[in-house]
Design an enzyme around this catalytic site. Structure first.
Site, PDB file in Angstrom:
ATOM      1  N   LYS A 296     -21.651  18.498   5.298  1.00 44.42           N
ATOM      2  CA  LYS A 296     -20.685  18.551   6.397  1.00 44.42           C
ATOM      3  C   LYS A 296     -20.720  17.255   7.215  1.00 44.42           C
ATOM      4  O   LYS A 296     -21.762  16.855   7.731  1.00 44.42           O
ATOM      5  CB  LYS A 296     -20.978  19.756   7.309  1.00 44.42           C
ATOM      6  CG  LYS A 296     -20.006  19.928   8.464  1.00 44.42           C
ATOM      7  CD  LYS A 296     -18.612  20.244   7.948  1.00 44.42           C
ATOM      8  CE  LYS A 296     -17.659  20.508   9.108  1.00 44.42           C
ATOM      9  NZ  LYS A 296     -16.296  20.789   8.631  1.00 44.42           N
TER      10      LYS A 296
ATOM     11  N   SER B 120       0.829  -1.195   0.000  1.00 41.91           N
ATOM     12  CA  SER B 120       0.000   0.000   0.000  1.00 41.91           C
ATOM     13  C   SER B 120       0.872   1.257   0.000  1.00 41.91           C
ATOM     14  O   SER B 120       1.701   1.440  -0.865  1.00 41.91           O
ATOM     15  CB  SER B 120      -0.961  -0.028   1.194  1.00 41.91           C
ATOM     16  OG  SER B 120      -2.014   0.901   1.017  1.00 41.91           O
TER      17      SER B 120
END
Length: 405
Positions: free
Chosen positions: A92, A40
Site C-alpha cells: 500500500k 506524448s
C-alpha cells in the site's frame, strides 16, 4: 483537431483516443493538425485521427511514459518533522514521498510504467497501421522530432498548416455541396452522392448523429459500430421529387405498406405517374436559366481552384522565405557587430532583435558608421610611432575605398 500540447496524464487519454477513432470511422472523418507541439498523450490523441498534418517546425512524438517519485524525508528531517507510515497491505502506497523509495517499490512502479508503455505502443501501432515492433524501434524511444523528420519515420502523414487544411476542406466540400444542389430536371431523382469519397454515383452512407442517447452509449464503452443506426440518410430510390426540386422521402415502408415493383404498381400509381409526366411535358423548360446557373457554378469552381493553387504557391513562397530570414538576420547582426567594433564601441550584441526592430537598428548603426568613415574618403589618423604592436583608432592612417560586410 488543432493540437498544441506536450501531453499529460495517462488517465482518460486512451479512452479519448478510442472515442476519436470511433467517431472518425463511423460518424465523421477527423484530421489532426499541429503547428506547435503534439507530444506524448497529445500524440496518442492525434494518432487516432484519420490523417495527421504537421508544420515543418512543429514538435511531434515523445512516445513514452514517465513517473516521478519525490523523496521528502531529508527535507522533513531538516525541519524537525518525523513521519510514521502505518499501512495495512504490504504494497500500500509504496511510492509515497514520506519514505525512501525501496528497490521493491521502484520495481513495482517500473512494472506499471512498462504496462502503460505497451498500451501506448499498441494503440499508436493500431491507429497508424503499423506493427508494434516498427513503432517501438523507430518512433517510441521518447524522442521528439521536428515535422519533416516526423513525416519521414511515419509519425505524421504530410507537412502543412492549419490554414491550408481548412482551405482544402472548404474547397472539397463546397464543390460537392454545389454539385449536389445543382438544378435537376423536373420529375427526376438522383442519388445525393457520398460526401466522404466525392463519388456522385454512390448513395450517401448511413450516418449516426451524436444525440444525447448515442453519446451516453458511447461513453459507456460500446463501440459505435455495434450500435443501431441512429438515422438512415441514404436516398430512397423511389423517393419523389416535387416541382421545386426538393426530395420528399415518402417510401412505402414509411407508410407501413410493402414496396411495389414496376409490374406490381397499382393503376392509381400508374395514373399518377402518367399525369406527372404529362404535366412536365406541358410546362415550358427554362433551359436558358439552367444553363446560366450551371455556367456560373462552373466559373465559381474554376475560380476557387485557381485561388487554391495561388494560395498553395504563396504558402510555399512564405515557407521558403521563412527558411531564409533567420540566416539573413544573422548576417545583419554580424555586420552591426563589426561596425560597432570598427567605431571603437566594443562588441555589442543584437541577438535579442529580429525582424523590423533589427532592420531599424541596422540603419541607425550604418548611418553612424558611414558618417564616421565616408565611403571613398580618408580617415586622418596618425601613428604614435613606427613598429608599435599596439593599434589604436587614433594611431593609424586608413583609406577607405569600399566597405565589405
Amino acid at each position: 483537431l488543432n493540437i498544441d500540447s506536450p501531453g499529460g496524464t495517462a488517465n482518460g487519454a486512451f479512452e479519448l483516443a478510442r472515442f476519436i477513432r470511433d467517431i472518425s470511422d463511423n460518424v465523421k472523418p477527423i484530421k489532426a493538425v499541429t503547428g506547435g507541439t503534439m507530444a506524448s498523450a497529445a500524440y496518442l490523441l492525434g494518432s487516432a485521427a484519420s490523417e495527421i498534418i504537421a508544420s515543418p517546425t512543429s514538435v511531434v512524438g515523445s512516445i513514452g511514459v514517465i513517473s516521478i517519485h519525490q523523496d521528502h524525508t531529508k527535507a522533513l528531517e531538516d525541519d524537525g518533522i518525523k513521519v510514521t507510515v502505518i499501512r495495512s497491505g504490504k504494497y500500500k502506497a509504496l511510492g509515497n514521498p514520506y519514505e525512501e523509495l525501496t528497490e521493491e517499490a521502484k520495481s513495482i512502479l517500473q512494472e506499471h510504467s512498462d504496462a502503460f508503455y505497451m498500451e501506448f505502443l499498441t494503440d499508436v501501432a493500431r491507429y497508424r497501421g503499423k506493427s508494434v515492433a516498427e513503432v517501438q524501434e523507430r518512433m517510441a524511444d521518447g524522442r521528439e522530432f521536428l515535422g519533416r523528420k516526423a513525416q519521414t519515420i511515419g509519425l505524421v502523414d504530410k507537412i502543412g498548416y492549419i490554414d491550408n487544411l481548412i482551405a482544402e476542406l472548404v474547397s472539397k466540400y463546397a464543390s460537392l455541396e454545389a454539385s449536389r444542389q445543382a438544378p435537376r430536371e423536373y420529375g427526376m431523382c438522383t442519388s445525393v452522392g457520398n460526401n466522404e469519397t466525392g463519388d456522385e454515383s454512390m448513395s450517401r452512407k448511413k450516418s449516426a448523429k451524436l444525440t444525447p442517447e448515442l453519446q451516453a452509449q458511447i461513453a459507456s464503452g460500446v463501440p459505435i459500430s455495434a450500435l443501431p443506426d441512429a438515422e438512415d440518410t441514404s436516398v430512397d430510390a423511389n423517393a419523389e421529387v416535387e416541382g421545386d426540386g426538393v426530395e420528399v422521402k415518402a417510401t412505402s415502408e414509411q407508410e407501413g405498406k410493402p414496396s411495389l415493383g414496376a409490374e406490381e404498381s397499382t393503376p392509381e400509381v400508374k395514373a399518377s405517374a402518367d399525369e406527372q409526366a404529362e404535366a412536365v411535358e406541358k410546362e415550358p423548360a427554362n433551359d436558358a436559366l439552367v444553363s446560366f446557373l450551371r455556367n456560373e457554378l462552373q466559373a465559381a469552381n474554376e475560380k476557387l481552384t485557381k485561388l487554391s493553387v495561388e494560395l498553395e504557391r504563396a504558402n510555399a513562397k512564405l515557407e521558403e522565405m521563412n527558411s531564409v530570414v533567420p540566416g539573413m538576420e544573422d548576417i545583419v547582426r554580424a555586420a552591426m557587430v563589426r561596425m560597432e567594433i570598427g567605431m571603437g564601441n566594443g562588441q555589442a550584441s543584437y541577438d535579442h532583435l529580429s525582424g523590423a526592430a533589427l532592420v531599424a537598428q541596422y540603419h541607425k548603426v550604418n548611418a553612424r558608421f558611414e558618417e564616421r568613415f565616408p565611403v571613398g574618403g580618408v580617415a586622418k589618423l596618425e601613428a604614435k610611432s613606427a613598429g608599435e604592436d599596439f593599434v589604436d583608432e587614433n594611431s593609424v592612417t586608413a583609406r577607405l575605398g569600399a566597405i565589405s560586410l
